[in-house]
Design a protein around this motif. Structure first.
Motif, PDB file in Angstrom:
ATOM      1  N   ARG A   1      80.017 -73.112  31.255  1.00  0.00           N
ATOM      2  CA  ARG A   1      79.359 -74.091  31.703  1.00  0.00           C
ATOM      3  C   ARG A   1      78.613 -73.689  33.032  1.00  0.00           C
ATOM      4  N   THR A   2      78.973 -72.859  33.946  1.00  0.00           N
ATOM      5  CA  THR A   2      78.167 -72.314  35.023  1.00  0.00           C
ATOM      6  C   THR A   2      76.985 -71.495  34.673  1.00  0.00           C
ATOM      7  N   ARG A   3      76.929 -71.002  33.316  1.00  0.00           N
ATOM      8  CA  ARG A   3      75.739 -70.169  32.823  1.00  0.00           C
ATOM      9  C   ARG A   3      74.941 -70.731  31.755  1.00  0.00           C
ATOM     10  N   ALA A   4      75.179 -72.047  31.642  1.00  0.00           N
ATOM     11  CA  ALA A   4      74.359 -73.053  30.575  1.00  0.00           C
ATOM     12  C   ALA A   4      72.699 -72.895  30.532  1.00  0.00           C
ATOM     13  N   ASP A   5      72.459 -72.916  32.032  1.00  0.00           N
ATOM     14  CA  ASP A   5      70.960 -72.983  32.132  1.00  0.00           C
ATOM     15  C   ASP A   5      70.335 -71.331  31.925  1.00  0.00           C
ATOM     16  N   GLU A   6      71.131 -70.536  32.205  1.00  0.00           N
ATOM     17  CA  GLU A   6      70.675 -68.936  31.832  1.00  0.00           C
ATOM     18  C   GLU A   6      70.960 -68.857  30.393  1.00  0.00           C
ATOM     19  N   ILE A   7      71.725 -69.371  29.613  1.00  0.00           N
ATOM     20  CA  ILE A   7      71.889 -69.402  28.139  1.00  0.00           C
ATOM     21  C   ILE A   7      70.614 -69.813  27.732  1.00  0.00           C
ATOM     22  N   GLU A   8      70.219 -71.009  28.150  1.00  0.00           N
ATOM     23  CA  GLU A   8      68.949 -71.911  27.487  1.00  0.00           C
ATOM     24  C   GLU A   8      67.719 -71.017  27.606  1.00  0.00           C
ATOM     25  N   LYS A   9      67.629 -70.506  28.932  1.00  0.00           N
ATOM     26  CA  LYS A   9      66.527 -69.664  29.420  1.00  0.00           C
ATOM     27  C   LYS A   9      66.310 -68.592  28.444  1.00  0.00           C
ATOM     28  N   ALA A  10      67.562 -67.560  28.332  1.00  0.00           N
ATOM     29  CA  ALA A  10      67.512 -66.472  27.469  1.00  0.00           C
ATOM     30  C   ALA A  10      67.404 -66.856  26.103  1.00  0.00           C
ATOM     31  N   ARG A  11      67.474 -68.072  25.584  1.00  0.00           N
ATOM     32  CA  ARG A  11      67.404 -68.304  24.194  1.00  0.00           C
ATOM     33  C   ARG A  11      68.385 -67.531  23.295  1.00  0.00           C
ATOM     34  N   GLN A  12      69.427 -66.998  23.888  1.00  0.00           N
ATOM     35  CA  GLN A  12      70.578 -66.458  23.101  1.00  0.00           C
ATOM     36  C   GLN A  12      71.640 -66.239  24.419  1.00  0.00           C
ATOM     37  N   VAL A  13      72.861 -65.953  23.877  1.00  0.00           N
ATOM     38  CA  VAL A  13      74.122 -65.727  24.550  1.00  0.00           C
ATOM     39  C   VAL A  13      73.932 -64.369  25.392  1.00  0.00           C
ATOM     40  N   PRO A  14      74.007 -64.074  26.530  1.00  0.00           N
ATOM     41  CA  PRO A  14      74.046 -62.959  27.468  1.00  0.00           C
ATOM     42  C   PRO A  14      74.970 -62.032  26.859  1.00  0.00           C
ATOM     43  N   ALA A  15      74.605 -60.987  26.717  1.00  0.00           N
ATOM     44  CA  ALA A  15      75.458 -59.739  25.944  1.00  0.00           C
ATOM     45  C   ALA A  15      76.669 -59.554  26.693  1.00  0.00           C
TER      46      ALA A  15
END
Length: 195
Positions: A1-15
């Motif tokens: 949940r804390t990384r939801a904005d990051e995931i949205e901006k990256a357009r993928q799940v971070p590695a």
């Protein structure tokens, strides 16, 4: 949940997040126990996806795709399945739709094609790609006369990922198109499973 904005901006799940989920066993929920998997029943697996979705829907979707992709493993020769899933943190993902063209060649099949909606594939070690199979340009058919369609399994480094995922919903799934061009796949890396 804390990384939801990051995931949205990256357009993928971070590695690093995908790897962390793999190391915690999420992607091996349906892998047979004999291969180091958890072989979980369906109901608790669905509960896992639901809990993940409460944190981030894109993460839940990618894990669900990765988990369902492992259903191809038991339909490969045992030695191939163990090569594909040789450690507990492997990620397998792909597209079942038979969008690829697999032409018979001396070493197996030469595969080319483009598959849309490759959710989670950019974090996967192995990619599944549904294909139609041909020999000398003619469809290979089974005993009933149905065209052969199966999934090939290829290492991710043989796949070209295309930047096609620009959407508003489930943006973080990284569901880009991917492409194979004249990749030789031996029969041992073709799943007998036909979803």
């Amino acid at each position: 949940r804390t990384r939801a904005d990051e995931i949205e901006k990256a357009r993928q799940v971070p590695a690093d997040l995908a790897l962390s989920l793999a190391e915690q066993g999420f992607y091996r929920m349906w892998v047979p126990e004999r291969m180091g998997g958890l072989e979980m029943p369906l109901a608790p697996s669905l509960n896992v996806f639901e809990i993940l979705a409460e944190g981030d829907a894109s993460v839940a979707w990618c894990v669900a795709i990765g988990v369902s992709s492992t259903l191809a493993l038991p339909h490969l020769p045992e030695s191939t399945a163990r090569t594909v899933f040789d450690r507990p943190n492997r990620i397998v993902a792909g597209v079942y739709a038979p969008k690829g063209h697999a032409e018979a060649c001396p070493d197996g099949f030469r595969v080319s094609g483009r598959w849309p909606f490759g959710s989670g594939t950019q974090n996967a070690d192995w990619i599944l790609a549904g294909c139609r199979f041909f020999r000398d340009g003619e469809p290979i058919v089974d005993k009933r006369g149905n065209p052969r369609t199966n999934m090939v399994v290829v290492p991710a480094d043989q796949v070209e990922f295309l930047d096609t995922w620009n959407v508003t919903g489930l943006r973080g799934t990284g569901s880009t198109d991917f492409k194979l061009q004249d990749v030789t796949v031996s029969e041992a890396f073709i799943s007998a499973w036909n979803p």
